[in-house]
Design a protein around this motif. Structure first.
Motif, short mmCIF file in Angstrom:
data_model
loop_
_atom_site.label_atom_id
_atom_site.label_comp_id
_atom_site.label_asym_id
_atom_site.label_seq_id
_atom_site.Cartn_x
_atom_site.Cartn_y
_atom_site.Cartn_z
N THR A 147 3.56 8.81 -6.33
CA THR A 147 3.54 7.46 -5.52
C THR A 147 1.77 7.68 -5.10
OG1 THR A 147 5.52 7.70 -4.63
CG2 THR A 147 4.15 6.28 -3.42
N SER A 183 -0.01 5.89 -2.95
CA SER A 183 -0.17 5.55 -1.71
C SER A 183 1.04 5.78 -0.90
CB SER A 183 -0.96 4.21 -1.69
OG SER A 183 -1.19 3.79 -0.39
N VAL A 243 1.09 3.92 1.81
CA VAL A 243 1.23 2.54 2.65
C VAL A 243 2.45 1.72 2.54
CG1 VAL A 243 0.12 0.25 2.70
CG2 VAL A 243 -1.53 2.06 2.45
N GLY A 244 3.00 1.95 1.17
CA GLY A 244 4.25 1.26 1.06
C GLY A 244 4.45 -0.18 0.74
N GLN A 245 5.42 -0.38 -0.25
CA GLN A 245 5.46 -1.63 -0.84
C GLN A 245 5.51 -2.91 0.09
OE1 GLN A 245 7.80 -1.75 -4.27
NE2 GLN A 245 7.71 0.27 -4.55
N THR A 251 4.18 -3.55 2.68
CA THR A 251 2.87 -4.28 3.11
C THR A 251 2.38 -5.11 2.09
OG1 THR A 251 1.51 -2.59 1.97
CG2 THR A 251 2.23 -2.17 4.25
N VAL A 252 3.07 -5.40 0.79
CA VAL A 252 2.48 -6.18 -0.16
C VAL A 252 3.20 -7.55 -0.16
CG1 VAL A 252 2.45 -6.50 -2.62
CG2 VAL A 252 2.32 -4.22 -1.80
N ALA A 264 -1.69 -5.23 -6.19
CA ALA A 264 -1.51 -4.59 -5.00
C ALA A 264 -0.32 -3.96 -5.12
CB ALA A 264 -1.20 -5.72 -3.80
N TYR A 265 0.88 -4.46 -5.87
CA TYR A 265 2.13 -3.83 -6.14
C TYR A 265 1.97 -2.46 -7.01
CZ TYR A 265 6.93 -2.88 -8.07
OH TYR A 265 7.92 -2.32 -8.44
N ALA A 302 0.76 0.15 -4.88
CA ALA A 302 1.57 0.71 -3.65
C ALA A 302 3.04 1.45 -4.19
CB ALA A 302 2.02 -0.26 -2.82
N THR A 303 3.33 0.94 -5.58
CA THR A 303 4.76 1.39 -6.17
C THR A 303 4.77 2.68 -6.35
OG1 THR A 303 6.33 0.86 -7.72
CG2 THR A 303 4.06 1.06 -8.48
#
Length: 240
Positions: free
Chosen positions: A48, A50, A52-54, A56-57, A78-79, A82-83
């Motif tokens: 993973t 980041s 930040v987490g999905q 936030t997308v 963006a996905y 973050a994925t």
């Protein structure tokens, strides 16, 4: 052909359901030795990039009515950042699986069948595959495998549509039925798994990942064995 009311109800119920998770997979051949990757990771891992987490997308691109290519591309980029990626490097387990000084990687992440289906209908499916492939390379090169994109000899990708076409699994599902459609369409209690191979059609049994939930390769194998055992049992009963 005559079909019983029970069978018709079962068919109509299935028509309201959808397939479970699907994936986008990128296959890479690079001019880096296995020792390069051995220093950085194990032969099989989940990565993973980041925290930040999905969530936030922006999910607008997933709406069926969204056909804005640039908005969809922004979502995909963006996905990818973050994925979580599942990465397999076979040569780290068996050096004979790659030529000297080179390595093959299999990189997968969850992907939406409906999104790629929409992209295909909009006429830029191949472009989207290359775009996602480049995004994945950018993420891995900027993270776990520095400069990876500079060493690619060959690359190709498979989307959920590829899986659907090559495996005949609806919506490219790798896990059978989705959990988000209300009641699961098949047997989903482990203590009743032997019943999962039976159908409402006389002399017809079923096996595979759509037979029992949750599913995958082990369940596919197990239901195949259970179905064959049921056939043998019925043949013995009939004296065949």
């Amino acid at each position: 052909m005559w079909v019983s009311t029970k069978t018709l109800r079962f068919i109509r119920n299935l028509e309201t359901k959808h397939g479970g998770d699907s994936i986008f997979t990128c296959y890479l051949a690079v001019d880096l030795p296995p020792s390069y990757f051995e220093r950085l990771s194990t032969p099989h891992l989940f990565y993973t990039p980041s925290l930040v987490g999905q969530s936030t997308v922006d999910q607008t691109a997933l709406d069926g009515s969204c056909h804005d290519k640039q908005m969809i591309k922004a979502y995909l980029k963006a996905y990818c950042a973050a994925t979580t990626y599942e990465i397999s490097i076979p040569a780290l387990r068996d050096g004979s699986l790659a030529p000297e000084g080179r390595t093959g990687l299999i990189i997968s992440t969850l992907a939406s069948y409906q999104l790629f289906e929409k992209i295909e209908k909009d006429g830029w499916y191949e472009e989207a595959k290359f775009f996602v492939q480049d995004c994945m390379l950018e993420v891995l090169s900027g993270g776990i495998y520095p400069s990876l994109s500079e060493h690619v000899l060959d690359a190709f990708s498979a989307s959920p549509l590829t899986l659907s076409r090559l495996t005949a699994n609806s919506e490219g599902a790798i896990t059978g039925w989705s959990f988000t459609e209300g009641e699961v369409a098949v047997v989903h209690s482990l203590k009743h798994i032997t019943k999962s191979v039976r159908t409402s059609l006389p002399d017809v049994l079923q096996a595979g990942q759509w037979t029992f939930s949750p599913s995958g390769l082990p369940i596919s194998i197990m239901t195949g064995k259970l179905a064959s055992q049921e056939v043998i049992k019925q043949l013995k009963r009939s004296g065949a």
